[in-house]
Every structure is written in structure tokens, then in C-alpha cells.
Design a protein around this motif. Sequence first.
Motif, short mmCIF file in Angstrom:
data_model
loop_
_atom_site.label_atom_id
_atom_site.label_comp_id
_atom_site.label_asym_id
_atom_site.label_seq_id
_atom_site.Cartn_x
_atom_site.Cartn_y
_atom_site.Cartn_z
N ASN A 55 30.36 -4.45 -19.82
CA ASN A 55 31.19 -5.10 -19.02
C ASN A 55 31.01 -5.12 -17.70
O ASN A 55 31.32 -6.22 -16.69
CB ASN A 55 32.43 -4.78 -19.53
CG ASN A 55 32.83 -5.29 -20.78
OD1 ASN A 55 32.18 -6.21 -21.55
ND2 ASN A 55 33.98 -4.76 -21.64
N LYS A 56 30.70 -3.79 -17.20
CA LYS A 56 30.67 -3.81 -15.58
C LYS A 56 29.15 -4.31 -15.22
O LYS A 56 29.12 -4.99 -14.16
CB LYS A 56 30.61 -2.17 -15.22
CG LYS A 56 32.02 -1.63 -15.58
CD LYS A 56 32.20 0.01 -15.09
CE LYS A 56 31.56 0.74 -15.98
NZ LYS A 56 31.69 2.07 -15.72
N GLU A 57 28.25 -4.30 -15.86
CA GLU A 57 26.93 -4.95 -15.38
C GLU A 57 27.09 -6.37 -15.64
O GLU A 57 26.44 -6.94 -14.67
CB GLU A 57 25.80 -4.35 -16.47
CG GLU A 57 25.58 -2.91 -16.40
CD GLU A 57 24.24 -2.29 -17.10
OE1 GLU A 57 23.87 -3.12 -18.08
OE2 GLU A 57 24.04 -1.22 -16.92
N GLN A 58 27.73 -6.94 -16.53
CA GLN A 58 27.87 -8.15 -16.69
C GLN A 58 28.88 -8.99 -15.86
O GLN A 58 28.96 -10.10 -15.61
CB GLN A 58 28.15 -8.67 -18.22
CG GLN A 58 26.85 -8.29 -19.20
CD GLN A 58 25.69 -9.06 -18.85
OE1 GLN A 58 25.84 -10.21 -18.64
NE2 GLN A 58 24.59 -8.54 -18.80
N PHE A 59 29.52 -8.27 -15.02
CA PHE A 59 30.64 -8.54 -14.13
C PHE A 59 31.70 -9.66 -14.97
O PHE A 59 31.93 -10.82 -14.60
CB PHE A 59 30.07 -9.70 -12.99
CG PHE A 59 29.23 -8.79 -12.24
CD1 PHE A 59 29.02 -7.24 -11.96
CD2 PHE A 59 28.46 -9.55 -10.88
CE1 PHE A 59 28.40 -6.58 -11.07
CE2 PHE A 59 28.02 -8.63 -9.99
CZ PHE A 59 27.83 -7.25 -10.32
N ILE A 60 32.22 -8.80 -16.11
CA ILE A 60 33.08 -9.83 -16.76
C ILE A 60 34.40 -10.05 -15.97
O ILE A 60 34.92 -9.37 -15.85
CB ILE A 60 33.46 -9.00 -18.05
CG1 ILE A 60 32.14 -8.73 -18.94
CG2 ILE A 60 34.42 -9.86 -18.99
CD1 ILE A 60 31.55 -9.88 -19.48
N PRO A 61 34.91 -11.36 -16.06
CA PRO A 61 36.00 -11.91 -15.36
C PRO A 61 37.33 -11.67 -16.40
O PRO A 61 37.02 -11.81 -17.58
CB PRO A 61 35.70 -13.27 -15.04
CG PRO A 61 34.96 -13.85 -16.15
CD PRO A 61 34.09 -12.74 -16.36
#
Length: 323
Positions: A55-61
Motif C-alpha cells: 500500500n505504501k509503495e503503490q501510494f494508495i489514496p
Amino acid sequence: MSQSLSKQEKMRIVSNFILLSPPGEFNEVFNDVRGLLRDDNLLKEEVGLATAQHNKEQFIPCKIEGSDKKVLITEHGDKGGGKFYDPHTKQTFKYDHLRKVTSDVKSGKSDQVSEPWRSALEMALFTYTENHFSKGTTSVYGSTSPDGTITLISCTESHEFNAKNYWNGRWRSQWSTSFKPSQKTAELSGILKIQVHYYEEGNVQLVSSQWSTSFKPSQKTAELSGILKIQVHYYEEGNVQLVSSKEVKETLDITNEADTAKAFCQLVLNAESEYQTATAENYQTMSNTTFKALRRALPITKAKIDWAKIAGFNIGRELKKTA
């Protein structure tokens, strides 16, 4: 999953699957992994770290109560213990990485030294994101080190999920700069990432990087440098991979907070527009040349095969045999 594998080997494989989940398909990958592992206790015990990293790597909004803007889940806003910081509203909140929901919103503290620079850049990038991304979200972070160095980091995410037509895609970019108020030059560096997944007996994935920046307000110019990387994976009873990279360097003028933010955004716009245009052109070129060269588009007769008609002929032939 094979019983001969150790617990560590199983979790390494499971974590890799989670981390490599295509955009918009985390739940599908998670369910498939659960079926392979067949051990919910082990899954719950170990999958949390991989999910948080994903989630942090994918920049989840995500959306938090009381905010008109979404905030990104990134390592820069991670406060530990499942808590994150929203620099726009200056609030902290808890985030459930599996359910992707927020809770326990509380007031937080911002860095007063970097805040004027951060807020100016945030305002400029919000406008840029709204004008150039249909579903974009941007978070801008600011901090000051003990020696007075200000660091600004912006993260942008945009995605388009179209499962009905078998494709999903996500854009991620990160820009950062560090400077001391007494200086006038800065280095701007960034990381640009695109990930596209096409699946209909096929698979296309694109990953690109990278960008960043740092400067000193006492200086008049700054160097913008970046590395762009693209990775494309397509297969339809075959396997094709494309990897390309590009290094970029630009000069950033340093003046006051507002003008520097404006110049920052203009450089971002130029670099990202050029990159997106080149990527689209490459896809078109590959569609017309590379992929077509992999197989014959039509049979030698130059006519498409009517499989339904062939099936009808076969049924008729079988009926005649039984008559």
C-alpha cells in the motif's frame, strides 16, 4: 502450496505475490494466495507486513473524515503503529491495510519551519494534479533537520481501473528537494512510475522511474535530474518484455516560496508530459509492428475463421454418423 517448503519460504513467495499485485487487483491476488497457502493462521500472521509495504509503495489514496481531499498512504506519512499523517489537514489517522479504511482521526503537528514552502508547493501541485489527472491525488510533506535543512517531498497517484475490458493502470510520481534557507541552489530529483496490466489471455505491465530534487534558497539555479524506466510485459501464448530507461537533468530557479513552487510545477509538467507522450507513442509503435510480428494476424486465406460454423459442421457430421 508444497508441504516440503518451510514457513519462511512460503511467506517469501506469498509476500512476493502480494507486492507484485497488479493495480486494482490486490483482492484477487490475495484470494488466490489464500487458496494456494491453505493456512489462514500463517496468512494472518505474516501477510500484514507485505500488505502494508504494498500500500505504501503503490501510494494508495484514502479519504479521512473532515477532509475535502484524499491523502496518500506513503512511507513519508507513516508514523508507525498503523498511524499515518495527512499534511493537508495536519491530522493523524489509523489505516487498516487489508480493509483499506481509516479511523481514529486526531489533530497532528506540522513542521513550522518548512510549512510556508510546503503549503506553497502543495497549492501549486493540487492545481497541477486537478488539471492533468482525471483521478489524481497528491500529498506534499515537509520537514526540517537539526542543521536547518528543509526537505519537501511530493507524491502523486492516479489510476484507471477497467476490469470489464481487462485492463488496469496506475501512475505514481515522487519529487523531493532539500535545501537551507540561506542557500540559492537546489537539486530536484524525482521518481516516475507507470504500471499497466492488460489481461485477456495476455498481460501488459509497465513500470518506470525515477526523479528527485534538493536546493538551497540562497542559490539562483538548481539541477533537475531523473531516471525514467519502463517495463512492459505482454503475453498471449507467448512472452514479450520491454525495458527502457532515460536520464533527465533540468535547472530549477530558486526565488521565493510561491515562484519556486510555480517553477517546480512547470518542470514537472514538461518532464511528465514528454514521458507520457513518448510512452503512448511506443505503445502505438509496438501495436503496429512488434506485436504483429510475433504472429500472423490472419490465416493464409486472409479471412477470419468462423469457429461457430466449424462447430456446427462437426455436430452435423456426428448426426449423420448416428442416423
